[in-house]
Design a protein around this motif. Structure first.
Motif, PDB file in Angstrom:
ATOM      1  N   LEU A  13      14.897   6.237  -8.158  1.00 29.80           N
ATOM      2  CA  LEU A  13      14.777   5.720  -9.524  1.00 29.80           C
ATOM      3  C   LEU A  13      16.143   5.320 -10.076  1.00 29.80           C
ATOM      4  O   LEU A  13      16.293   4.259 -10.703  1.00 29.80           O
ATOM      5  N   MET A  14      17.144   6.158  -9.840  1.00 29.41           N
ATOM      6  CA  MET A  14      18.487   5.855 -10.324  1.00 29.41           C
ATOM      7  C   MET A  14      19.029   4.586  -9.675  1.00 29.41           C
ATOM      8  O   MET A  14      19.623   3.725 -10.345  1.00 29.41           O
ATOM      9  N   SER A  15      18.825   4.454  -8.371  1.00 29.05           N
ATOM     10  CA  SER A  15      19.339   3.277  -7.667  1.00 29.05           C
ATOM     11  C   SER A  15      18.665   2.001  -8.154  1.00 29.05           C
ATOM     12  O   SER A  15      19.310   0.954  -8.277  1.00 29.05           O
ATOM     13  N   THR A  16      17.374   2.075  -8.459  1.00 27.22           N
ATOM     14  CA  THR A  16      16.662   0.895  -8.943  1.00 27.22           C
ATOM     15  C   THR A  16      17.173   0.466 -10.314  1.00 27.22           C
ATOM     16  O   THR A  16      17.363  -0.731 -10.576  1.00 27.22           O
ATOM     17  N   VAL A  17      17.420   1.440 -11.180  1.00 21.96           N
ATOM     18  CA  VAL A  17      17.939   1.124 -12.515  1.00 21.96           C
ATOM     19  C   VAL A  17      19.340   0.520 -12.421  1.00 21.96           C
ATOM     20  O   VAL A  17      19.636  -0.513 -13.044  1.00 21.96           O
ATOM     21  N   LEU A  18      20.211   1.149 -11.640  1.00 24.94           N
ATOM     22  CA  LEU A  18      21.579   0.646 -11.507  1.00 24.94           C
ATOM     23  C   LEU A  18      21.604  -0.729 -10.844  1.00 24.94           C
ATOM     24  O   LEU A  18      22.379  -1.610 -11.242  1.00 24.94           O
ATOM     25  N   GLU A  19      20.758  -0.913  -9.847  1.00 26.00           N
ATOM     26  CA  GLU A  19      20.691  -2.223  -9.203  1.00 26.00           C
ATOM     27  C   GLU A  19      20.210  -3.283 -10.188  1.00 26.00           C
ATOM     28  O   GLU A  19      20.704  -4.421 -10.187  1.00 26.00           O
ATOM     29  N   GLY A  20      19.256  -2.916 -11.046  1.00 19.54           N
ATOM     30  CA  GLY A  20      18.777  -3.869 -12.044  1.00 19.54           C
ATOM     31  C   GLY A  20      19.863  -4.277 -13.019  1.00 19.54           C
ATOM     32  O   GLY A  20      19.973  -5.460 -13.392  1.00 19.54           O
ATOM     33  N   ILE A  21      20.688  -3.319 -13.432  1.00 20.78           N
ATOM     34  CA  ILE A  21      21.786  -3.634 -14.356  1.00 20.78           C
ATOM     35  C   ILE A  21      22.792  -4.572 -13.687  1.00 20.78           C
ATOM     36  O   ILE A  21      23.200  -5.592 -14.265  1.00 20.78           O
ATOM     37  N   LEU A  22      23.193  -4.227 -12.471  1.00 21.96           N
ATOM     38  CA  LEU A  22      24.150  -5.072 -11.754  1.00 21.96           C
ATOM     39  C   LEU A  22      23.544  -6.432 -11.410  1.00 21.96           C
ATOM     40  O   LEU A  22      24.247  -7.450 -11.411  1.00 21.96           O
ATOM     41  N   TYR A  23      22.256  -6.447 -11.122  1.00 19.11           N
ATOM     42  CA  TYR A  23      21.597  -7.721 -10.821  1.00 19.11           C
ATOM     43  C   TYR A  23      21.622  -8.643 -12.040  1.00 19.11           C
ATOM     44  O   TYR A  23      21.846  -9.856 -11.908  1.00 19.11           O
ATOM     45  N   VAL A  55      23.284 -19.937  -3.481  1.00 18.42           N
ATOM     46  CA  VAL A  55      21.837 -19.833  -3.697  1.00 18.42           C
ATOM     47  C   VAL A  55      21.225 -18.790  -2.762  1.00 18.42           C
ATOM     48  O   VAL A  55      20.344 -18.012  -3.165  1.00 18.42           O
ATOM     49  N   LEU A  56      21.689 -18.745  -1.515  1.00 21.42           N
ATOM     50  CA  LEU A  56      21.157 -17.761  -0.571  1.00 21.42           C
ATOM     51  C   LEU A  56      21.465 -16.334  -1.016  1.00 21.42           C
ATOM     52  O   LEU A  56      20.606 -15.445  -0.915  1.00 21.42           O
ATOM     53  N   LEU A  57      22.674 -16.106  -1.508  1.00 20.12           N
ATOM     54  CA  LEU A  57      23.014 -14.773  -2.007  1.00 20.12           C
ATOM     55  C   LEU A  57      22.120 -14.388  -3.180  1.00 20.12           C
ATOM     56  O   LEU A  57      21.671 -13.237  -3.285  1.00 20.12           O
ATOM     57  N   TRP A  58      21.872 -15.347  -4.065  1.00 15.49           N
ATOM     58  CA  TRP A  58      20.986 -15.074  -5.195  1.00 15.49           C
ATOM     59  C   TRP A  58      19.568 -14.771  -4.717  1.00 15.49           C
ATOM     60  O   TRP A  58      18.923 -13.835  -5.208  1.00 15.49           O
ATOM     61  N   MET A  59      19.084 -15.532  -3.748  1.00 10.74           N
ATOM     62  CA  MET A  59      17.730 -15.315  -3.233  1.00 10.74           C
ATOM     63  C   MET A  59      17.607 -13.951  -2.556  1.00 10.74           C
ATOM     64  O   MET A  59      16.613 -13.234  -2.747  1.00 10.74           O
ATOM     65  N   LEU A  60      18.618 -13.573  -1.772  1.00  6.59           N
ATOM     66  CA  LEU A  60      18.562 -12.290  -1.073  1.00  6.59           C
ATOM     67  C   LEU A  60      18.614 -11.119  -2.051  1.00  6.59           C
ATOM     68  O   LEU A  60      17.853 -10.151  -1.910  1.00  6.59           O
ATOM     69  N   SER A  61      19.511 -11.200  -3.033  1.00  4.96           N
ATOM     70  CA  SER A  61      19.599 -10.108  -4.006  1.00  4.96           C
ATOM     71  C   SER A  61      18.342 -10.034  -4.868  1.00  4.96           C
ATOM     72  O   SER A  61      17.887  -8.938  -5.231  1.00  4.96           O
ATOM     73  N   THR A  62      17.757 -11.191  -5.180  1.00  2.00           N
ATOM     74  CA  THR A  62      16.514 -11.203  -5.957  1.00  2.00           C
ATOM     75  C   THR A  62      15.364 -10.603  -5.153  1.00  2.00           C
ATOM     76  O   THR A  62      14.586  -9.780  -5.662  1.00  2.00           O
ATOM     77  N   ALA A  63      15.256 -11.007  -3.888  1.00  5.51           N
ATOM     78  CA  ALA A  63      14.198 -10.458  -3.036  1.00  5.51           C
ATOM     79  C   ALA A  63      14.368  -8.952  -2.854  1.00  5.51           C
ATOM     80  O   ALA A  63      13.377  -8.202  -2.828  1.00  5.51           O
ATOM     81  N   HIS A  64      15.612  -8.499  -2.762  1.00  3.50           N
ATOM     82  CA  HIS A  64      15.858  -7.070  -2.551  1.00  3.50           C
ATOM     83  C   HIS A  64      15.400  -6.244  -3.742  1.00  3.50           C
ATOM     84  O   HIS A  64      14.742  -5.206  -3.578  1.00  3.50           O
ATOM     85  N   ILE A  65      15.723  -6.683  -4.949  1.00  6.13           N
ATOM     86  CA  ILE A  65      15.330  -5.891  -6.115  1.00  6.13           C
ATOM     87  C   ILE A  65      13.814  -5.949  -6.322  1.00  6.13           C
ATOM     88  O   ILE A  65      13.195  -4.976  -6.789  1.00  6.13           O
ATOM     89  N   ILE A  66      13.181  -7.060  -5.936  1.00  4.79           N
ATOM     90  CA  ILE A  66      11.720  -7.140  -6.026  1.00  4.79           C
ATOM     91  C   ILE A  66      11.079  -6.144  -5.060  1.00  4.79           C
ATOM     92  O   ILE A  66      10.150  -5.403  -5.422  1.00  4.79           O
ATOM     93  N   VAL A  67      11.581  -6.105  -3.824  1.00  5.39           N
ATOM     94  CA  VAL A  67      11.055  -5.153  -2.842  1.00  5.39           C
ATOM     95  C   VAL A  67      11.304  -3.721  -3.308  1.00  5.39           C
ATOM     96  O   VAL A  67      10.449  -2.837  -3.132  1.00  5.39           O
ATOM     97  N   ASN A  68      12.452  -3.486  -3.910  1.00  9.84           N
ATOM     98  CA  ASN A  68      12.762  -2.148  -4.404  1.00  9.84           C
ATOM     99  C   ASN A  68      11.788  -1.721  -5.500  1.00  9.84           C
ATOM    100  O   ASN A  68      11.339  -0.568  -5.545  1.00  9.84           O
ATOM    101  N   ILE A  69      11.466  -2.644  -6.390  1.00  8.05           N
ATOM    102  CA  ILE A  69      10.515  -2.336  -7.463  1.00  8.05           C
ATOM    103  C   ILE A  69       9.125  -2.060  -6.887  1.00  8.05           C
ATOM    104  O   ILE A  69       8.425  -1.122  -7.313  1.00  8.05           O
ATOM    105  N   ILE A  70       8.717  -2.865  -5.913  1.00  8.74           N
ATOM    106  CA  ILE A  70       7.420  -2.637  -5.261  1.00  8.74           C
ATOM    107  C   ILE A  70       7.401  -1.276  -4.574  1.00  8.74           C
ATOM    108  O   ILE A  70       6.399  -0.540  -4.625  1.00  8.74           O
TER     109      ILE A  70
END
Length: 329
Positions: A13-23, A55-70
């Motif tokens: 939970l902590m990692s997801t919140v911190l990742e969301g802030i940095l994202y 754009v690839l870095l943005w796509m990868l970081s976006t996909a990562h946080i989506i998978v993390n939320i799921i």
């Protein structure tokens, strides 16, 4: 080996919140980077390779946080009462598809970011020999990452957690190779820029300097290395803090890359302004110089010019030798 430190469910939970802030912060920098690459630029003048990496870095970081939320939703909502052992057991299962997918995204982003740094080394050094060792380390990062993902995907739900002996050695090797690749590539890049800046400082006719860019490169390299070291230490100590550090690395990599590009854009604008504002000689001064041209010749020195507009940084050529008139004696 049982994990220690912060509970896995709380750490996730902590990692997801911190990742969301940095994202969120990385999104702002992503917008700024795209603006710096396209502002007052024709389509054919846009640096497409760098824009693609952004754009690839943005796509990868976006996909990562989506998978993390799921993954969090599956652990705490969907399988909370049905998975044996509850959320903590679900999150510790390395065979889960969401676990393998999120770490596959991390491996891809690491390879992309390290590959860009190695390419920048080649651009500024203009020598294939200088990147042989970094390239070998990059290949080792790819091999250890792929094998680690394969081991995780092939392990069963009852085969143990991430700190199991077989998987742990590949994860440790991956972190170690990543740190070595980053330190070596960034060190070579920073050293080369410092050499060029030192040689140019004695003959510079404007106040344009590469030191701000050099400081940004050093800061981002140190930041990335510190986070990697922290993740490696947590993993070796079997601490769940590794989960927090690893999820934070994804947006940090993007942030570091965007900051460098924005700093380059600022340097390019400053350099253009300085070249426009260089004072020109008056007609009388020109006449005096003409009358003295037979007795005195202008002294010129040739120094390597580091051009921030390179394929690895912006647009243009690297390692050119340009004449800089220093002073008419």
């Amino acid at each position: 080996m049982a994990a220690s430190g912060i509970p896995l469910d709380a750490g996730t939970l902590m990692s997801t919140v911190l990742e969301g802030i940095l994202y969120g912060f990385s999104i702002l920098l992503f917008i700024g980077t795209i603006w710096s690459l396209t502002y007052k630029q024709r389509i054919q003048d846009i640096n497409r390779p760098i824009a693609t990496v952004v754009v690839l870095l943005w796509m990868l970081s976006t996909a990562h946080i989506i998978v993390n939320i799921i993954r969090v939703e599956d652990a705490f909502v969907k399988y909370r009462h049905t998975y044996p052992g509850g959320p903590s057991a679900f999150l510790a299962d390395v065979a889960q598809q969401t676990y393998v997918l999120k770490h596959a995204l991390y491996v891809l982003q690491t390879l992309l970011a390290d590959g860009v740094v190695i390419y920048r080394c080649y651009v500024v050094w203009q020598s294939i020999w200088i990147i042989i060792l970094p390239s070998m380390l990059w290949c080792s990062v790819a091999v250890t990452g792929i094998i680690g993902l394969y081991c995780a995907a092939q392990s069963g739900s009852n085969s143990g957690d991430i700190y199991a002996q077989v998987l742990a050695k590949w994860v440790t090797a991956f972190f170690s190779m990543t740190i070595a690749t980053n330190l070596l590539s960034s060190g070579l890049l920073i050293y080369r820029i410092w050499l060029i800046e030192r040689n140019a400082s004695t003959a510079r006719v404007t106040n344009v300097t590469m030191m701000p860019l050099l400081h940004v490169l050093m800061d981002t390299a140190v930041l990335y290395s510190v986070v990697l070291f922290a993740a490696l230490i947590c993993f070796v100590c079997s601490s769940n803090g590794e989960v927090v550090m690893l999820d934070m690395i994804m947006p940090i990599v993007s942030i570091a890359f965007y900051i460098v590009l924005i700093r380059i854009a600022i340097s390019r604008k400053t350099r253009s302004s300085s070249s426009i504002n260089i004072p020109r000689r008056t007609t009388s001064e020109g006449g005096q110089d003409s009358s003295q041209q037979h007795s005195m010749q202008p002294l010129q020195v040739h120094i390597p010019q580091f051009n921030v507009d390179t394929p690895g940084f912006g647009k243009g050529n690297e390692g050119q030798v340009s004449p800089y008139p220093v002073e008419s004696v």
